[in-house]
Write an enzyme that holds these catalytic residues in place. Structure first.
Site, PDB file in Angstrom:
ATOM      1  N   GLU A 182       9.076  -8.105  15.006  1.00  0.00           N
ATOM      2  CA  GLU A 182       8.096  -7.039  15.260  1.00  0.00           C
ATOM      3  C   GLU A 182       7.964  -6.628  16.722  1.00  0.00           C
ATOM      4  OE1 GLU A 182       6.689  -7.438  11.063  1.00  0.00           O
ATOM      5  OE2 GLU A 182       7.832  -8.626  12.466  1.00  0.00           O
ATOM      6  N   ARG A 230      10.128 -16.206  11.692  1.00  0.00           N
ATOM      7  CA  ARG A 230      10.041 -14.778  11.357  1.00  0.00           C
ATOM      8  C   ARG A 230      11.161 -14.050  12.080  1.00  0.00           C
ATOM      9  NH1 ARG A 230       5.327 -11.977   9.823  1.00  0.00           N
ATOM     10  NH2 ARG A 230       5.847  -9.829   9.276  1.00  0.00           N
ATOM     11  N   CYS A 235      -3.381   1.785   1.926  1.00  0.00           N
ATOM     12  CA  CYS A 235      -4.099   2.812   2.682  1.00  0.00           C
ATOM     13  C   CYS A 235      -4.352   2.410   4.133  1.00  0.00           C
ATOM     14  CB  CYS A 235      -5.421   3.142   2.002  1.00  0.00           C
ATOM     15  SG  CYS A 235      -6.616   1.776   2.013  1.00  0.00           S
ATOM     16  N   GLN A 285      -6.943   1.477   5.510  1.00  0.00           N
ATOM     17  CA  GLN A 285      -8.208   1.957   6.047  1.00  0.00           C
ATOM     18  C   GLN A 285      -9.202   0.842   6.387  1.00  0.00           C
ATOM     19  OE1 GLN A 285      -8.157   5.745   3.164  1.00  0.00           O
ATOM     20  NE2 GLN A 285     -10.083   5.509   4.233  1.00  0.00           N
TER      21      GLN A 285
END
Length: 665
Positions: free
Chosen positions: A168, A218, A342, A344
């Site tokens: 990442e 990872r 989403c 959110q």
């Protein structure tokens, strides 16, 4: 379970010296509880509930190994005995419920938002205003020791292992990628030098923490940035990670600065399993985990059954339903409250400095606060409106033992949520409606479709919940009743069709959604992996199909347009609209609508926007006509959701209000 309908997903697997009963991993995600004073108690309840729900292996949010590696000045670290002692309840809660838990150790590198940001080379990230300082050789050696020391602290706290964050775009990934490592010493240049840090970290952790301690690495299987690691280097790094002593490899997809969505609704289910599958043959004896947009047991089963990965990681899906694994194992996928991607209430909350939760499950990360019990005094309660607020309220009321009658004027449940499901990428909303349909049947809720509630029909109930929702607001524009004008509800419901040239009035979340609907139609990029990769240029040049319509998006406000309500997804919408050549006009004064189209004033200049259709996305108005007569009759009335507040449609607030009201009634 031998008789499960997902036999590959529920086959045991060996990870290190531990046998897990199924192939599910709860992936790491930051919740905001990591930095909260006393947050360990809430994290224990949060992770403990997921372990009780059948997830055998859990990874915590990221904890930095030293001060320089923190995500920001206040971010969580795991570098003292006192912190380790405070964490003891977390693994204890997971172990009490039959699970194992790993602590994620990370160093943010140039993604650190504080004064002492460091990196392999002084190259600024495009998402950070600060240029990092280049680490010295001695500091790199000290960082390796910090990973080892923190792993021992994690073991002492009761954790079963650690996940070493090597993807990442964080520090370790910055060392392995040519674009961020311009060093000329033993830590840079050749691949052997660039992979020296991750291998050294794994070896140091293994030596310090012992042979029984699980090490998950990872690995960035797909950087999606220019100058990222080529595939041959990713494969070789995987081999070396295994040889260095890792027990399991987790996949990382995309750097945070990548201009390609990796977990948003624009991403098809399981869209990156192929990237994990490319790496899997490089590993001879340890499992590899697929990640990103795996939100149903069906897609998880397919990934494992086809050999793309040995295990699957889910983070947000276990926010949405803590009992995901248990329900899937029992052959009850229809009972799962599905993650709709989403962002959110999870990622958006974290980046706003708020505690994470979940739009479809407001209890997530609030397990010790948002609780309810069976009622000692069952009531007969009417809920008016089967949108998100009414559905969530009816579910919890019935779960508590009340007799619930749910009135809905339409022929189906969902309200604004149902309308939104027509937007490309938001088909996931249908999963929420499927879940509520199941719960209505399971709980014995009396659902009355095609039934508009009246004061007379409600007079005999002990209490009435008005979740009657909203209607689109019609702005005061000369000619707004012209035949070319329609509301977003007309369009998304299929009641009206748009022409080839469309003006969209209002650039809030609904205006953005409508523009995507108009330009992309039923684009394959939202549900087919190949089409998605082609549209966004993943591992190939981007190929943008021509837009279905010519769309002009207009708003009264000044400033940047196309962001929408989502802090972590707004850029995706904006890029999609730019790809579709949507013209965005801010700071407009609407003058009139006539046969010529929409006339606006821009800085005093008049402009006519020729169009065949105009779609109104200019806000909503609450439906509250029942409130006054019910109160006048002396009834107990509660108003929630859009009926309470009609500003930008907010399913997150609506569902949370429904749950909160039902919990206390």
């Amino acid at each position: 379970m031998a008789d499960t309908i997902f036999p590959n997903l529920f086959t045991p697997i060996r990870v290190g010296k531990r046998t897990l009963p199924n192939r599910l991993v709860m992936g790491s995600m930051h919740t905001g509880l990591e930095e909260m004073e006393g947050g360990e108690e809430r994290l224990a309840a949060f992770y403990g509930e997921r372990a009780a729900g059948g997830c055998p292996l859990i990874v915590t949010g990221g904890f930095s190994v030293n001060a320089a590696g923190r995500l920001n000045a206040h971010a969580a670290s795991f570098d003292t005995d006192a912190i380790a002692r405070a964490h003891k309840p977390i693994p204890a809660a997971v172990h009490a419920n039959g699970g194992a838990i790993l602590l994620q150790l990370l160093h943010a590198g140039r993604y650190s938002y504080h004064a002492d940001s460091v990196a392999p080379s002084p190259i600024r990230s495009p998402i950070n205003k600060q240029t990092p300082r280049e680490l010295t050789d001695a500091e790199i050696e000290a960082t390796i020791e910090d990973f080892a020391r923190c792993s021992v602290l994690a073991r002492d706290a009761g954790y079963d292992g650690v996940e070493i964050m090597g993807s990442e775009g964080y520090l370790i990934n910055e060392f392995t990628a040519p674009c961020t490592n311009h060093r000329t010493d033993r830590w840079g240049g050749s691949f052997d030098n660039r992979c020296r840090l991750p291998i050294s970290v794994i070896e140091a952790v293994r030596k310090a923490a012992g042979p029984d301690f699980i090490i998950m690495y990872r690995l960035s299987v797909l950087d999606i940035v220019e100058g990222g690691s080529p595939l041959e280097e990713v494969l070789e790094l995987a081999r070396r990670v295994e040889a260095a002593g890792a027990d399991i490899v987790n996949s990382g997809i995309g750097w945070h600065e990548a201009r390609v969505p990796t977990i948003a609704q624009a991403v098809p289910r399981g869209a990156f399993a192929w990237a994990t599958a490319r790496v899997k043959p490089a590993l001879t004896s340890i499992p590899i985990v697929a990640v990103n947009r795996i939100n149903t047991p069906e897609i998880a089963e397919e990934i494992v059954a086809t050999g793309q990965a040995d295990m699957v990681s889910m983070a947000r899906p276990l926010l949405a339903d803590s009992r995901f694994a248990e329900k899937a194992a029992a052959g009850r996928p229809q009972a799962i409250n599905t993650c709709i991607a989403c962002n959110q209430a999870c990622l958006d909350h974290y980046f706003l400095g708020e505690t994470c939760s979940c739009l479809v499950n407001p209890r997530a990360c609030h397990e010790t606060l948002r609780t309810w019990t069976k009622t000692d005094a069952p009531k007969s309660i009417a809920v008016v409106g089967a949108g998100p607020a009414g559905l969530s309220c009816a579910e919890v009321l019935a779960d508590r033992g009340h007799q619930v009658t749910l009135f809905e004027a339409q022929s189906h449940i969902g309200g604004q949520f149902s309308l939104a499901s027509a937007v490309p990428g938001k088909q996931e909303f249908l999963e929420t409606l499927r879940y509520f349909t199941h719960r209505i049947d399971e709980l014995g809720i009396d659902l009355r479709l095609n039934t508009r509630a009246t004061p007379d029909a409600l007079k005999d109930f002990d209490a009435v919940v008005l979740a009657s929702g909203v209607v689109p607001r019609v702005p005061d524009i000369d000619g707004v009743d012209h035949p070319i004008v329609m509301t977003y509800a007309d369009l998304l419901s299929g009641a009206r069709k748009a022409g080839g040239r469309v003006a969209v009035i209002g650039a809030g979340g609904i205006g953005i959604d409508v523009s995507v609907f108009l330009t992309e139609g039923d684009s394959d990029a939202y549900h087919e992996v190949e089409a998605f990769c082609s549209f966004w240029g993943v591992d190939r040049p981007a190929e943008t199909p021509p837009p279905v319509r010519q769309v002009t998006l207009v708003q009264r406000r000044s400033g940047k347009m196309g962001i929408g309500p989502g802090r972590t997804t707004g850029w995706v919408h904006r890029l999609a609209l730019l790809k579709s050549k949507v013209e965005m006009i801010p700071d407009a004064i609407y003058e009139k609508i006539d046969d010529a189209g929409l006339t606006v004033l821009l800085n005093g200049d008049r402009r006519v926007i020729p169009c065949d259709s105009i779609v109104l996305c200019a806000g909503q108005e609450s439906l509250t006509d029942l409130s006054e007569p019910l109160l006048a009759a002396g009834q107990e009335v509660h108003v929630i959701g859009g009926a309470k507040l009609a500003t930008e449609v907010d399913a997150k607030r609506a569902i949370a209000e429904g749950v909160a009201l039902a919990a206390r009634l």
